[in-house]
Motif scaffolding. Structure first.
Motif: not given
Length: 244
Positions: A55-63, A130-141
């Protein structure tokens, strides 16, 4: 692979039976969030900890997470996953070609990356995004921790699709995607996406227009949807909140 100092600590903790999957210490699931989210309480078990990190990675959080306090931004660089960051023994074997698939036969980016490094002398160029990554495919594995990009030591054309399929098959890894030279956006690297045990892939949902290059080229598989659907994926835990 982990830096020398962290690797030494992981080996020491593993040998002492601390921070492993069998006998986790009370602080094995420690997570320190710096920016991007608020952690209301620390996880109490492995599943809770892994879901929190995802979840933290999906949010792009620093941890930072685990007994080694590895930063989330370094996961891809070191080949760490939301599960292995809490397992000292798994961390101790990153990159040495001995990373086990695990007791449940579940592959991870860490052991798949170790596999291609050992077999092809590969340089791993991308793992978890991260889930909110703006690079690569939208639905990337990559966003689901189920893909590895790599370049073989001899160059991208030094190995074939059949060699990659054979390597994954011998290791019990089921391919979802295998992309490389000849596929749009993959002329300079190989991309492998793998399924989790029991994962059902929706093969009927049409591919979106701007994602038409995401096709399944694994042998004996028909084209699959680019949208990762995993019935085993943990639900987002409710204990995180975005900062005001």
């Amino acid at each position: 692979m982990l830096p020398v100092g962290l690797m030494a600590k992981a080996i020491q903790l593993c040998a002492a039976g601390v921070g492993g999957a069998v006998s986790p210490s009370p602080t094995a699931y420690a997570i320190a969030v710096h920016t991007g989210a608020t952690l209301h309480h620390e996880p109490v078990n492995a599943a809770d900890a892994e879901a929190t990190v995802r979840d933290l990675m999906a949010r792009g959080a620093e941890f930072n997470a685990g007994l080694l306090e590895i930063a989330g931004r370094d996961f891809a660089t070191y080949g760490v996953t939301p599960a292995s960051v809490f397992d000292a023994c798994a961390l101790a074997h990153i990159g040495d070609g001995q990373m086990p698939i695990g007791p449940t036969g579940a592959p991870s980016v860490s052991n798949v990356a170790a596999l291609v490094r050992r077999a092809f002398g590969a340089r791993v160029t991308d793992t978890i995004r991260p889930m909110n990554a703006s690079y690569g495919a939208r639905y990337s594995w990559h966003k689901y921790g189920q893909a590895v990009d790599f370049v073989p030591a001899g160059g991208v054309n030094s190995v074939t699709r059949d060699q990659i399929r054979a390597l994954m098959g011998q290791s019990g890894i089921r391919l979802i995607e295998l992309l490389g030279p000849g596929d749009r956006g993959h002329s300079n690297h190989w991309h492998v996406a793998f399924a989790r045990p029991g994962q059902v892939i929706d093969r009927t949902r049409p591919i979106e227009e701007d994602e038409d290059w995401i096709v399944n080229v694994a042998q004996a598989d028909v084209p699959s949807s680019p949208t990762p659907l995993d019935p085993e994926a943990p639900l987002r835990p409710p204990r995180l909140s975005s900062p005001l």
